[in-house]
Enzyme design. Structure first.
Site, short mmCIF file in Angstrom:
data_model
loop_
_atom_site.label_atom_id
_atom_site.label_comp_id
_atom_site.label_asym_id
_atom_site.label_seq_id
_atom_site.Cartn_x
_atom_site.Cartn_y
_atom_site.Cartn_z
N SER A 95 7.46 31.96 -74.93
CA SER A 95 8.61 32.81 -74.57
C SER A 95 8.08 34.00 -73.80
CB SER A 95 9.31 33.30 -75.85
OG SER A 95 10.21 34.35 -75.55
N TYR A 138 9.70 37.77 -83.75
CA TYR A 138 9.76 36.56 -82.92
C TYR A 138 8.60 36.59 -81.92
CZ TYR A 138 11.74 33.29 -79.44
OH TYR A 138 11.95 32.26 -78.56
N1 LIG Z 1 16.98 30.09 -75.48
C1 LIG Z 1 16.11 31.01 -75.10
O1 LIG Z 1 16.48 32.06 -74.52
C2 LIG Z 1 14.64 30.83 -75.33
C3 LIG Z 1 13.76 31.72 -74.71
C4 LIG Z 1 12.40 31.59 -74.91
C5 LIG Z 1 11.91 30.57 -75.71
N2 LIG Z 1 12.79 29.71 -76.31
C6 LIG Z 1 12.23 28.68 -77.19
O2 LIG Z 1 12.66 27.39 -76.77
C7 LIG Z 1 12.74 26.51 -77.89
C8 LIG Z 1 14.11 25.83 -77.92
O3 LIG Z 1 15.08 26.83 -78.03
P1 LIG Z 1 16.63 26.61 -77.72
O4 LIG Z 1 17.06 27.82 -77.00
O5 LIG Z 1 16.89 25.27 -77.14
O6 LIG Z 1 17.20 26.73 -79.21
P2 LIG Z 1 18.30 25.91 -80.04
O7 LIG Z 1 19.35 25.40 -79.14
O8 LIG Z 1 18.67 26.83 -81.16
O9 LIG Z 1 17.46 24.70 -80.60
C9 LIG Z 1 16.44 24.91 -81.52
C10 LIG Z 1 15.96 23.58 -82.05
O10 LIG Z 1 14.92 23.86 -83.01
C11 LIG Z 1 15.07 22.96 -84.06
N3 LIG Z 1 14.53 23.52 -85.30
C12 LIG Z 1 14.71 24.74 -85.84
N4 LIG Z 1 14.09 24.83 -87.04
C13 LIG Z 1 13.50 23.62 -87.24
C14 LIG Z 1 12.73 23.05 -88.29
N5 LIG Z 1 12.41 23.75 -89.40
N6 LIG Z 1 12.32 21.76 -88.18
C15 LIG Z 1 12.64 21.03 -87.09
N7 LIG Z 1 13.35 21.51 -86.06
C16 LIG Z 1 13.79 22.78 -86.15
C17 LIG Z 1 16.56 22.67 -84.19
O11 LIG Z 1 16.68 21.36 -84.68
P3 LIG Z 1 17.67 20.88 -85.88
O12 LIG Z 1 18.59 19.92 -85.23
O13 LIG Z 1 16.73 20.24 -86.86
O14 LIG Z 1 18.36 22.11 -86.40
C18 LIG Z 1 17.04 22.79 -82.75
O15 LIG Z 1 17.13 21.52 -82.17
C19 LIG Z 1 12.43 27.38 -79.12
O16 LIG Z 1 11.09 27.23 -79.49
C20 LIG Z 1 12.70 28.79 -78.62
O17 LIG Z 1 11.97 29.77 -79.35
C21 LIG Z 1 14.14 29.81 -76.14
#
Ligand SMILES: NC(=O)c1ccc[n+]([C@@H]2O[C@H](COP(=O)([O-])OP(=O)(O)OC[C@H]3O[C@@H](n4cnc5c(N)ncnc54)[C@H](OP(=O)(O)O)[C@@H]3O)[C@@H](O)[C@H]2O)c1
Length: 249
Positions: free
Chosen positions: A140, A153
């Site tokens: 991130s 975070y």
């Molecule tokens: N969106 C942003 O602005 C942003 C920016 C920088 C980095 N990121 C990173 O990108 C990645 C994806 O983020 P996103 O924005 O797509 O978030 P999201 O839509 O909230 O999806 C997060 C995913 O993580 C999974 N997850 C959470 N806890 C888990 C666990 N204990 N075991 C297995 N799976 C788990 C969830 O799966 P379940 O179906 O099992 O709940 C969900 O599919 C993350 O690592 C996040 O930190 C996001």
């Protein structure tokens, strides 16, 4: 032989867009969700656009479940050519001293330990395969810079950067490339929760980038696919910002 990608947490958000990108490029898709409903919905939506996916119920904080995810994938498809360690959770958008140790521990378990298990079992499998493989981790901009209300975070995402770079050097001559993407703000559930809490608006989140808008899930999926492709064989240990210019400052 058709290549296989594992994307943790790929039924929604960035992971889902990444699954679609790899599917369009001919990969077997393996992803995870702890929710059978989300898994069912994802498989159905994927089918509607002409692709198949395997979804395992995996909690990445449980080492044995991640080990089994890799083993089951190998049993079904024969190899793990790419692993995208995407599962992650956000912190509480509060002043640092107002956050809870429960949330901090949870974030370390998911964002650090969960990703560590994915890397570890991914590497162990890839070392055994003749074709080796590629790992792409989700860092991130909070893993590269200090961001207010994201101290905890950010700590977990700095850890992702450290694991990516250290392991990339160790396996640089073993045929395994390990890279990360560092997204700016992307409007997925992770940030929708922050918006719903009333702390920040979507406009606020867009405004942090020089491009004055949030990124899209496809922006991130394309970068992940590039790092996992054969288009960049001399790239390893890279943490690639995809952030509308945020880290250029
Ligand atoms: N969106 C942003 O602005 C942003 C920016 C920088 C980095 N990121 C990173 O990108 C990645 C994806 O983020 P996103 O924005 O797509 O978030 P999201 O839509 O909230 O999806 C997060 C995913 O993580 C999974 N997850 C959470 N806890 C888990 C666990 N204990 N075991 C297995 N799976 C788990 C969830 O799966 P379940 O179906 O099992 O709940 C969900 O599919 C993350 O690592 C996040 O930190 C996001």
């Amino acid at each position: 032989m058709k290549k296989t990608v594992i994307i943790t947490g790929g039924t929604v958000g960035i992971g889902k867009a990444t699954a679609l990108k790899f599917a369009k490029n001919g990969y077997n898709i393996v992803t995870t969700s702890r929710s059978d409903d989300k898994a069912k919905k994802f498989i159905e939506e994927f089918k509607q656009v002409g692709y198949e996916a395997t979804v395992y119920n995996v909690d990445v904080t449980k080492e044995e479940q991640v080990e089994k995810l890799v083993a089951d994938t190998v049993e079904k498809f024969g190899s793990v050519d790419v692993i995208v360690n995407n599962s992650g959770i956000a912190g509480e958008p509060k002043f640092f001293a107002q956050t809870s140790k429960y949330n901090m521990r949870n974030m370390v378990e998911t964002n650090v330990m969960g990703l560590y298990y994915g890397m570890r079992y991914g590497i162990l499998q890839m070392l055994e395969q003749e074709t080796k493989g590629k790992i792409v981790n989700l860092a991130s901009i909070a893993g590269l810079n200090g961001i207010e209300f994201a101290g905890e975070y950010g700590a977990t995402k700095h850890a992702v950067v450290g694991m990516t770079k250290g392991a990339a050097i160790e396996y640089a001559t073993s045929g395994i490339r390990i890279n990360a993407v560092a997204p700016g703000a992307i409007l997925t559930d992770i940030l929708n929760d922050v918006i719903e809490s009333g702390q920040l608006t979507a406009e606020d989140l867009g405004a942090i980038h020089p491009m004055k808008r949030p990124g899209t899930v496809e922006d991130i999926a394309n970068a992940i696919y590039f790092l996992a492709s054969d288009e960049c064989p001399f790239m390893t240990g890279v943490v690639l910002p995809v952030d509308g210019g945020y880290t250029a400052r």
